[in-house]
Write an enzyme that holds these catalytic residues in place. Sequence first.
Site: not given
Length: 218
Positions: A8, A33, A35, A37, A67, A69, A138, A143-146, A175-177, A197
């Site tokens: 990402s 990836h 993103d 938004m 992706h 969003m 998800m 909406g936000f990385g990290g 996707d996420g963490g 990411g």
Amino acid sequence: MQNYVSASILSADLLNLESEIRKLEKSGVDMIHFDVMDGIFVDNITYGLPVLKSIKKLSPDMLLDVHLMITKPLKYVREFAESGADIITFHIESKSNTMRTIEELYKTNVKRAIAIKPDTPAESVFPYMKYLNMVLVMTVEPGFGGQKFMDMTDKIKKIRNYADENNLAIDIQVDGGIDDKTAPVVKKAGANILVSGSYLFRSENLAETADNLRKAVD
């Protein structure tokens, strides 16, 4: 199902995006990836068509995993396909009609995918899976990385079981963490495409970290 790593670039150094892309090319990751938004569907604004076109021109052989969003994906999927996307994922929670958006994607050469947020039940995507190449689950709020990983293993299992019961050769992306600790958890549940990411781009050696992520699910 074969395992893939999708990097990402939301977590990349966007001021030096070309050098970041070059590092990805050498790292062995399978796809980028991307993103998108719009500040309405999620509370953040990122990049769009011009940046996608630039990345495709810079690295034509890398798969671009887009992706969306955004609130009205139906309005834009054709443009993203024409701008270099290889996979386009849109959210079932968007304002666009789900089946009409899938039909629009059928008019392009891209792979078709639907994403679902953490609070959206797995069953919501079942009626559409026979038309899809991939489902994105998800594991954070979009909406936000990290963000911290949210355990969606039950949802992943339901989607994988439905695919198996109906003889659907479909990828499940998460996707996420995602890191070397959470990757085996989602893999065991049935996911095979890992979006990462922060874990990749904050490491000192991106290629080594990508290899660690792949080894975690092999």
